[in-house]
Scaffold this motif. Structure first.
Motif, short mmCIF file in Angstrom:
data_model
loop_
_atom_site.label_atom_id
_atom_site.label_comp_id
_atom_site.label_asym_id
_atom_site.label_seq_id
_atom_site.Cartn_x
_atom_site.Cartn_y
_atom_site.Cartn_z
N LYS A 135 -8.28 -13.43 4.14
CA LYS A 135 -9.50 -12.69 4.20
C LYS A 135 -9.36 -11.23 4.97
O LYS A 135 -9.68 -10.32 4.17
CB LYS A 135 -10.69 -13.25 4.74
N LYS A 136 -8.45 -11.51 5.87
CA LYS A 136 -8.21 -9.79 6.52
C LYS A 136 -7.69 -8.91 5.66
O LYS A 136 -7.72 -8.05 5.58
CB LYS A 136 -7.51 -10.29 7.73
N ARG A 137 -6.58 -9.76 5.04
CA ARG A 137 -5.56 -8.87 4.22
C ARG A 137 -6.33 -8.43 3.14
O ARG A 137 -6.00 -7.12 2.51
CB ARG A 137 -4.56 -9.74 3.49
N LYS A 138 -7.52 -8.71 2.57
CA LYS A 138 -8.34 -8.31 1.25
C LYS A 138 -8.86 -6.89 1.72
O LYS A 138 -8.96 -6.07 0.71
CB LYS A 138 -9.44 -9.09 1.14
N ARG A 139 -8.69 -6.41 2.96
CA ARG A 139 -9.23 -4.99 3.23
C ARG A 139 -8.21 -4.00 2.63
O ARG A 139 -8.48 -3.03 2.38
CB ARG A 139 -9.18 -4.80 4.70
N TYR A 140 -7.12 -4.21 2.46
CA TYR A 140 -5.88 -3.82 1.79
C TYR A 140 -6.29 -3.35 0.17
O TYR A 140 -5.76 -2.34 -0.29
CB TYR A 140 -4.43 -4.17 2.04
N SER B 22 -8.82 -3.04 -1.48
CA SER B 22 -9.62 -1.87 -1.86
C SER B 22 -9.06 -0.55 -2.09
O SER B 22 -9.10 0.19 -3.02
CB SER B 22 -11.06 -1.77 -1.08
N PHE B 23 -7.94 -0.43 -1.19
CA PHE B 23 -7.08 0.98 -1.10
C PHE B 23 -6.13 0.68 -2.30
O PHE B 23 -5.85 1.75 -2.96
CB PHE B 23 -6.51 1.11 0.14
N CYS C 292 0.98 -1.23 -0.09
CA CYS C 292 -0.19 0.01 0.08
C CYS C 292 0.99 1.17 0.06
O CYS C 292 0.52 2.28 -0.55
CB CYS C 292 -0.92 -0.02 1.23
#
Length: 153
Positions: free
Chosen positions: A111-116, A118-119, A77
């Motif tokens: 699954k938690k890493r997928k939040r990154y 979208s950014f 990111c």
């Protein structure tokens, strides 16, 4: 004309960087492209990324590869965002495959890493769903950069 600098951001376990560099071998030999590969300092790659003069801040292209062996995407990111805001072309390859993970804990981590994701997608000029597609986009971006640099000079 100075070489086009391509910064390779992403996991350091699978050797994907070698495939990318090999695919552009003729451009590297010709002095047209130079790759910045953080694996060159395996003892402290994070320090190497931050302190080297040829980091993502100076890159013409930032190529980010998200693989399932990458422990986190927060560094990518930063690298893609830094490149984006320093006028680099940014390419993001999403090759996360949580369904191939062996344990429920690892699947949950993916699954938690997928939040990154979208950014990362908001600061990426192009997105690919696999390495070969990403390499194709990279080659096109290099050609566009060659034309852009030629017109500037």
């Amino acid at each position: 004309m100075k070489p086009i600098l391509v910064y390779l951001a992403g996991g350091m376990k699978s050797g994907w960087q070698d495939k990318v560099i090999e695919s552009c071998y003729d451009l590297v030999i010709g002095g047209i492209v130079e790759f910045f590969d953080p694996r060159k300092n395996p003892k402290d790659p994070e320090k190497y990324r931050a302190n080297d003069k040829k980091n993502w801040e100076k890159a013409d292209i930032v190529f980010g590869y998200a693989e399932s062996s990458n422990p986190a995407l927060f560094a990518m990111c930063i690298e893609l965002t830094g490149g984006f805001y320093n006028n680099a072309w940014t390419i993001f390859v999403d090759d996360l495959q949580p369904e191939k993970m062996e344990t429920p804990e690892k699947t949950e981590e993916e699954k938690k890493r997928k939040r990154y994701l979208s950014f990362i997608e908001t600061v990426s000029h192009k997105k690919a769903s696999g390495l070969s597609e990403g390499i194709s986009i990279l080659k096109d971006a290099i050609n566009e950069r060659i034309i852009y640099n030629y017109r500037k000079s």
